[in-house]
Design an enzyme around this catalytic site. Structure first.
Site, PDB file in Angstrom:
ATOM      1  N   ARG A   8       0.820  -1.214   0.000  1.00  0.00           N
ATOM      2  CA  ARG A   8       0.000   0.000   0.000  1.00  0.00           C
ATOM      3  C   ARG A   8       0.854   1.264   0.000  1.00  0.00           C
ATOM      4  O   ARG A   8       0.529   2.246  -0.644  1.00  0.00           O
ATOM      5  CB  ARG A   8      -0.925  -0.027   1.225  1.00  0.00           C
ATOM      6  CG  ARG A   8      -1.892   1.130   1.320  1.00  0.00           C
ATOM      7  CD  ARG A   8      -3.170   0.790   2.062  1.00  0.00           C
ATOM      8  NE  ARG A   8      -3.010   0.415   3.434  1.00  0.00           N
ATOM      9  CZ  ARG A   8      -3.536   1.074   4.475  1.00  0.00           C
ATOM     10  NH1 ARG A   8      -4.233   2.165   4.251  1.00  0.00           N
ATOM     11  NH2 ARG A   8      -3.386   0.651   5.692  1.00  0.00           N
ATOM     12  N   TYR A   9       1.931   1.258   0.776  1.00  0.00           N
ATOM     13  CA  TYR A   9       2.862   2.393   0.829  1.00  0.00           C
ATOM     14  C   TYR A   9       4.102   2.053   0.011  1.00  0.00           C
ATOM     15  O   TYR A   9       4.489   0.878  -0.075  1.00  0.00           O
ATOM     16  CB  TYR A   9       3.274   2.678   2.272  1.00  0.00           C
ATOM     17  CG  TYR A   9       2.158   3.128   3.179  1.00  0.00           C
ATOM     18  CD1 TYR A   9       1.800   4.472   3.258  1.00  0.00           C
ATOM     19  CD2 TYR A   9       1.468   2.217   3.975  1.00  0.00           C
ATOM     20  CE1 TYR A   9       0.786   4.892   4.106  1.00  0.00           C
ATOM     21  CE2 TYR A   9       0.456   2.629   4.822  1.00  0.00           C
ATOM     22  CZ  TYR A   9       0.121   3.970   4.888  1.00  0.00           C
ATOM     23  OH  TYR A   9      -0.888   4.379   5.721  1.00  0.00           O
ATOM     24  N   ARG A  16       6.896   0.120   2.302  1.00  0.00           N
ATOM     25  CA  ARG A  16       6.610  -0.978   3.234  1.00  0.00           C
ATOM     26  C   ARG A  16       5.499  -1.867   2.704  1.00  0.00           C
ATOM     27  O   ARG A  16       4.678  -1.429   1.905  1.00  0.00           O
ATOM     28  CB  ARG A  16       6.277  -0.428   4.619  1.00  0.00           C
ATOM     29  CG  ARG A  16       4.916   0.182   4.779  1.00  0.00           C
ATOM     30  CD  ARG A  16       4.894   1.271   5.841  1.00  0.00           C
ATOM     31  NE  ARG A  16       5.389   2.513   5.306  1.00  0.00           N
ATOM     32  CZ  ARG A  16       4.995   3.723   5.742  1.00  0.00           C
ATOM     33  NH1 ARG A  16       4.157   3.814   6.745  1.00  0.00           N
ATOM     34  NH2 ARG A  16       5.470   4.803   5.191  1.00  0.00           N
ATOM     35  N   CYS A  38      -6.181 -16.262  15.156  1.00  0.00           N
ATOM     36  CA  CYS A  38      -5.938 -15.484  16.373  1.00  0.00           C
ATOM     37  C   CYS A  38      -6.365 -16.319  17.568  1.00  0.00           C
ATOM     38  O   CYS A  38      -7.331 -17.089  17.488  1.00  0.00           O
ATOM     39  CB  CYS A  38      -6.747 -14.186  16.380  1.00  0.00           C
ATOM     40  SG  CYS A  38      -6.197 -12.938  15.205  1.00  0.00           S
ATOM     41  N   CYS A  64     -12.189  -6.077  15.274  1.00  0.00           N
ATOM     42  CA  CYS A  64     -11.086  -6.354  14.355  1.00  0.00           C
ATOM     43  C   CYS A  64     -11.263  -5.663  13.007  1.00  0.00           C
ATOM     44  O   CYS A  64     -12.321  -5.768  12.375  1.00  0.00           O
ATOM     45  CB  CYS A  64     -10.967  -7.865  14.138  1.00  0.00           C
ATOM     46  SG  CYS A  64      -9.598  -8.342  13.068  1.00  0.00           S
ATOM     47  N   ARG A 116      -9.749  -6.533  10.352  1.00  0.00           N
ATOM     48  CA  ARG A 116      -9.753  -7.572   9.319  1.00  0.00           C
ATOM     49  C   ARG A 116     -10.816  -8.614   9.650  1.00  0.00           C
ATOM     50  O   ARG A 116     -10.558  -9.824   9.614  1.00  0.00           O
ATOM     51  CB  ARG A 116      -8.376  -8.240   9.208  1.00  0.00           C
ATOM     52  CG  ARG A 116      -7.311  -7.309   8.697  1.00  0.00           C
ATOM     53  CD  ARG A 116      -6.053  -8.004   8.221  1.00  0.00           C
ATOM     54  NE  ARG A 116      -5.088  -6.974   7.912  1.00  0.00           N
ATOM     55  CZ  ARG A 116      -4.082  -6.626   8.711  1.00  0.00           C
ATOM     56  NH1 ARG A 116      -3.870  -7.276   9.827  1.00  0.00           N
ATOM     57  NH2 ARG A 116      -3.274  -5.644   8.365  1.00  0.00           N
ATOM     58  N   ASP A 173     -11.916   1.757  12.508  1.00  0.00           N
ATOM     59  CA  ASP A 173     -11.958   1.606  11.054  1.00  0.00           C
ATOM     60  C   ASP A 173     -13.376   1.311  10.538  1.00  0.00           C
ATOM     61  O   ASP A 173     -14.192   0.710  11.251  1.00  0.00           O
ATOM     62  CB  ASP A 173     -11.025   0.471  10.628  1.00  0.00           C
ATOM     63  CG  ASP A 173      -9.567   0.819  10.859  1.00  0.00           C
ATOM     64  OD1 ASP A 173      -9.206   1.989  10.704  1.00  0.00           O
ATOM     65  OD2 ASP A 173      -8.787  -0.087  11.210  1.00  0.00           O
ATOM     66  N   ASP A 186      -7.190   6.082   9.492  1.00  0.00           N
ATOM     67  CA  ASP A 186      -6.713   5.356   8.320  1.00  0.00           C
ATOM     68  C   ASP A 186      -7.774   5.525   7.235  1.00  0.00           C
ATOM     69  O   ASP A 186      -8.917   5.075   7.380  1.00  0.00           O
ATOM     70  CB  ASP A 186      -6.520   3.879   8.664  1.00  0.00           C
ATOM     71  CG  ASP A 186      -5.499   3.206   7.756  1.00  0.00           C
ATOM     72  OD1 ASP A 186      -5.131   3.808   6.745  1.00  0.00           O
ATOM     73  OD2 ASP A 186      -5.077   2.078   8.074  1.00  0.00           O
TER      74      ASP A 186
END
Length: 392
Positions: free
Chosen positions: A118-119, A122, A131, A138, A140, A300, A337
């Site tokens: 995305r960047y 990185r 998990c 979450c 995700r 988010d 974000d």
């Protein structure tokens, strides 16, 4: 910081016969995860059957350790229970109508399965979708819909190959799921392959095991792996001061002994930590156990999570409260974000009251204003608000 009583887990009948040796074994914690509402309900003494329609969509799971941090199981507003137990709001079509399972286009911006670029400098390396605790907030949450599994060695090799060929990549963020639920041999395989890529400066491991299973960091094998790989930073995810215990302090001490710095990302969650006083206590506890508060994220826009969102100004209010009350090392960056993979934007209170070609007027955390000359930055005048003004 909470100091846990000796054999504190034995207050719960189902774990009365669990020895300290078993309880502090991270593998025991994962093997004995509570994987459905029926198991959790039995421990907390509640009939949770009305929430099963949520569980059919989004799975449930917690470690015994994390659930044992709840002091009063009758309090369904407990901040830890709110992060563990499903809510019918998660599947409310009206509340979740503006949500997206992949708001940051992690799958779309994925040149290789499991890797998001995305960047420019990185990449996100998703090592597993498993998990030990499935947090209700979450970002995700789409992985809740999938079968629990780690990626294969072949998947990892394709990801390594992409990173090697792209010399602009300077940092890899290993995430998941939670990568530290993987066995040591897989963690070592991932880290050694990344460590040898010369153009990488930093390897960041994102994990919540320090919160939900701190005994992971009593494992000498893992500590040896961390010590061998000197590019690593550990980023964890504490949301409430009740999560910071003497077990966490012991684990952090072990991590730091390997030369690995520890940062924390908090998500601003309605009904969990959306209070200036709770957030102050959290950052103070974090610093006390030598974890640097790194980010405070606005929740988010993920489908199934929107009921946790606060007004965006709530975070600015909290940051303004913290400024001047805690030291700079305890201040996180409040950020949003942006959807669509457009990146993070920091937000902060406005401390410039007025600006002209000749001067700037600043306001400090107490409401006092100071006017500076642009040319030499001398104080021209300052004004202190009355105590009544400060209370407005």
């Amino acid at each position: 910081m909470r100091v846990l009583k000796k054999d504190f887990w034995k207050k719960i009948p189902e774990w009365r016969d669990v020895s300290r040796w078993e309880w502090e074994d991270w593998r025991w914690q994962i093997r004995n995860r509570l994987k459905n509402l029926e198991e959790i309900g039995k421990i907390i003494g509640k009939d949770l059957s009305k929430l099963k329609k949520v569980e059919k969509v989004f799975r449930t799971g917690t470690t015994p350790y994390y659930l044992s941090l709840v002091e009063d199981f009758s309090d369904m507003e407990n901040p830890i229970l709110k992060q563990i137990l499903p809510s019918c709001e998660e599947i409310d079509p009206f509340l979740q109508s503006e949500g997206n399972f992949d708001p940051f286009k992690e799958e779309i911006l994925s040149p290789v399965p499991g890797l998001t670029h995305r960047y420019p400098d990185r990449v996100l390396f998703r090592a597993t979708n498993f998990c030990s605790v499935y947090c209700r907030h979450c970002m995700r949450k789409r992985i809740f819909l999938e079968e629990e599994r780690a990626r294969t060695y072949e998947d990892y090799k394709r990801m390594f190959d992409y990173i090697r060929k792209n010399r602009n990549i300077k940092e890899v963020i290993i995430s998941g799921g939670d990568p530290l639920t993987l066995p040591n041999r897989k963690i070592e395989f991932i880290l050694e392959n990344l460590q040898e890529i010369e153009h990488l400066d930093t390897i960041r491991i994102g994990t919540r095991e320090l919160v939900v299973n701190p005994y992971r960091f009593l494992d000498e094998g893992l500590l040896e792996i961390l010590e061998k790989n000197d590019k690593i930073w550990l980023v964890t995810h504490f949301n409430h001061p009740d999560e910071i215990t003497d077990a966490v302090k012991r684990a952090v001490k072990n991590i730091l002994s390997t030369g690995t710095p520890v940062l924390n990302q908090t998500v601003l969650l309605r009904g969990v930590n959306d209070s200036p006083q709770i957030m102050e206590k959290l950052v103070r506890y974090l610093v006390r156990v030598k974890i640097k508060p790194y980010y405070l994220f606005y929740c988010d826009p993920t489908k199934g999570v929107l009921h946790f969102r606060t007004p965006i100004d709530k975070g600015i209010e909290i940051m303004e409260y913290l400024r001047g009350r805690v030291s700079g090392i305890a201040l996180p960056t409040y950020a949003v974000d942006l959807p669509g993979g457009l990146g993070k934007v920091p937000l902060q209170p406005e401390y410039i009251v007025e600006e002209t070609e000749e001067y700037i007027i600043f306001r400090n955390f107490e409401g006092k204003t100071v006017r500076f000359n642009r040319c030499n930055f001398d104080i021209i005048e300052h004004h202190t608000k009355s105590s009544e003004d400060l209370c407005l």
